[in-house]
Design a protein around this motif. Structure first.
Motif, short mmCIF file in Angstrom:
data_model
loop_
_atom_site.label_atom_id
_atom_site.label_comp_id
_atom_site.label_asym_id
_atom_site.label_seq_id
_atom_site.Cartn_x
_atom_site.Cartn_y
_atom_site.Cartn_z
N ILE A 1 34.57 44.20 32.48
CA ILE A 1 35.03 44.18 31.08
C ILE A 1 34.87 45.63 30.54
N PRO A 2 35.75 46.37 30.00
CA PRO A 2 35.37 47.72 29.44
C PRO A 2 34.27 47.79 28.66
N TYR A 3 33.55 48.62 28.93
CA TYR A 3 32.18 48.94 28.17
C TYR A 3 32.55 48.86 26.77
N GLU A 4 33.52 49.65 26.16
CA GLU A 4 33.52 49.61 24.49
C GLU A 4 34.38 48.16 24.17
N VAL A 5 34.77 47.36 24.92
CA VAL A 5 34.99 45.84 24.49
C VAL A 5 33.84 45.08 24.39
N ARG A 6 33.07 45.33 25.43
CA ARG A 6 31.77 44.38 25.30
C ARG A 6 30.89 45.16 24.32
N ARG A 7 30.92 46.38 24.09
CA ARG A 7 30.13 46.90 22.71
C ARG A 7 30.90 46.41 21.46
N ALA A 8 31.87 46.21 21.21
CA ALA A 8 32.57 45.78 20.17
C ALA A 8 32.17 44.25 19.94
N GLN A 9 31.98 43.54 20.97
CA GLN A 9 31.44 42.15 20.86
C GLN A 9 30.19 42.10 20.36
N GLU A 10 29.30 43.11 20.81
CA GLU A 10 28.08 43.13 20.42
C GLU A 10 27.83 43.50 19.13
N ILE A 11 28.63 44.53 18.56
CA ILE A 11 28.65 45.04 17.21
C ILE A 11 29.13 43.79 16.37
N ASN A 12 30.21 43.06 16.78
CA ASN A 12 30.75 42.00 15.88
C ASN A 12 29.54 40.82 15.78
N HIS A 13 28.85 40.75 16.71
CA HIS A 13 28.00 39.76 16.86
C HIS A 13 26.72 40.07 15.74
N PHE B 1 26.99 42.46 13.22
CA PHE B 1 27.29 43.02 11.72
C PHE B 1 28.49 41.82 11.20
N GLY B 2 28.94 40.95 12.12
CA GLY B 2 29.85 40.32 11.62
C GLY B 2 29.28 38.70 11.58
N PRO B 3 30.00 37.86 12.16
CA PRO B 3 31.58 37.86 12.74
C PRO B 3 32.70 38.42 11.69
N LYS B 4 33.49 39.28 12.26
CA LYS B 4 34.58 39.75 11.51
C LYS B 4 35.50 38.76 10.72
N GLY B 5 35.62 38.92 9.56
CA GLY B 5 36.42 37.97 8.59
C GLY B 5 35.44 36.85 8.05
N SER B 6 34.22 36.64 8.40
CA SER B 6 33.37 35.44 7.91
C SER B 6 32.53 36.02 6.70
N ASP B 7 32.02 34.76 6.01
CA ASP B 7 31.19 34.93 5.07
C ASP B 7 29.98 35.77 5.28
N GLY B 8 29.52 35.54 6.65
CA GLY B 8 28.06 36.16 7.24
C GLY B 8 28.28 37.64 7.41
N ALA B 9 29.45 38.27 7.40
CA ALA B 9 29.45 39.37 7.76
C ALA B 9 28.83 40.33 6.88
N TYR B 10 28.32 41.59 7.31
CA TYR B 10 27.93 42.67 6.74
C TYR B 10 28.95 42.99 5.33
N ASP B 11 28.29 43.04 4.34
CA ASP B 11 29.12 43.56 3.01
C ASP B 11 29.70 44.71 3.11
N LEU B 12 29.36 45.87 3.68
CA LEU B 12 29.84 46.98 3.78
C LEU B 12 29.45 47.88 5.11
N ILE B 13 30.50 48.43 5.66
CA ILE B 13 30.00 49.33 6.69
C ILE B 13 30.76 50.47 6.48
#
Length: 178
Positions: free
Chosen positions: A84-96, A98-110
């Motif tokens: 898996i490309p490094y940045e795709v894996r990193r995106a998944q980590e960041i989503n975990h 600060f997100g999940p993206k689109g959820s009520d639990g996501a960070y308020d502001l980035i």
């Protein structure tokens, strides 16, 4: 009839190093990691975060692909395999984190800090003209910086869903500086 009150902003991520060769955000994130008191405020958690550490280490835009383009559902949902490309894996980590993206639990502001070679000065980038919070925040920032200029650029598209690092948050804002 009045509009419902917006939920308070309690969790803020400040990203630097989405592109490893854009060093202003990297330097600020490292500074704030060492001096957290400078960005903490009562009732608000502010998390400085180095988004693409491998690219920063090599001082290159990215390792395998642009991190600021892989926060789409396909990339975020991709199985983690050896190649898996490094940045795709990193995106998944960041989503975990600060997100999940689109959820009520996501960070308020980035707030995602970038550099550019374009002659645009310090510019705020918004993705949604209907986001009352970011519109009011931009207004506040512009007034606080006056008489210095701080342009705001709206990159809204009616059918395009943005796949930027900041799009994980409920309120995404990019800051570009040349």
């Amino acid at each position: 009839c009045s509009a419902p009150a917006a939920a308070p902003v309690r969790r803020v991520g400040v990203f630097g190093g989405t592109h490893g060769n854009e060093l202003s955000g990297v330097l600020l994130v490292r500074h704030w990691e060492q001096n957290r008191a400078k960005i903490q405020r009562p009732g608000v958690e502010v998390k400085p975060f180095l988004t693409n550490p491998r690219a920063v280490e090599k001082c290159t835009r990215y390792i395998d692909c642009d991190l600021n383009r892989v926060f789409d559902p396909d990339s975020l949902g991709r199985p983690v395999v050896e190649d898996i490309p490094y940045e795709v894996r990193r995106a998944q980590e960041i989503n975990h984190i600060f997100g999940p993206k689109g959820s009520d639990g996501a960070y308020d502001l980035i707030f995602d800090l970038h550099n550019t070679t374009s002659n645009m000065g310090g510019t705020l980038i918004l993705e949604n003209s209907r986001d009352d919070f970011t519109i009011q925040m931009v207004h506040y920032i512009k007034n606080a910086l006056a008489p210095e200029l701080c342009p705001a650029l709206l990159i809204e598209h009616p059918s395009l869903k943005y796949a930027t690092t900041r799009s994980v948050a409920k309120h995404p804002v990019g800051k570009y500086e040349n």
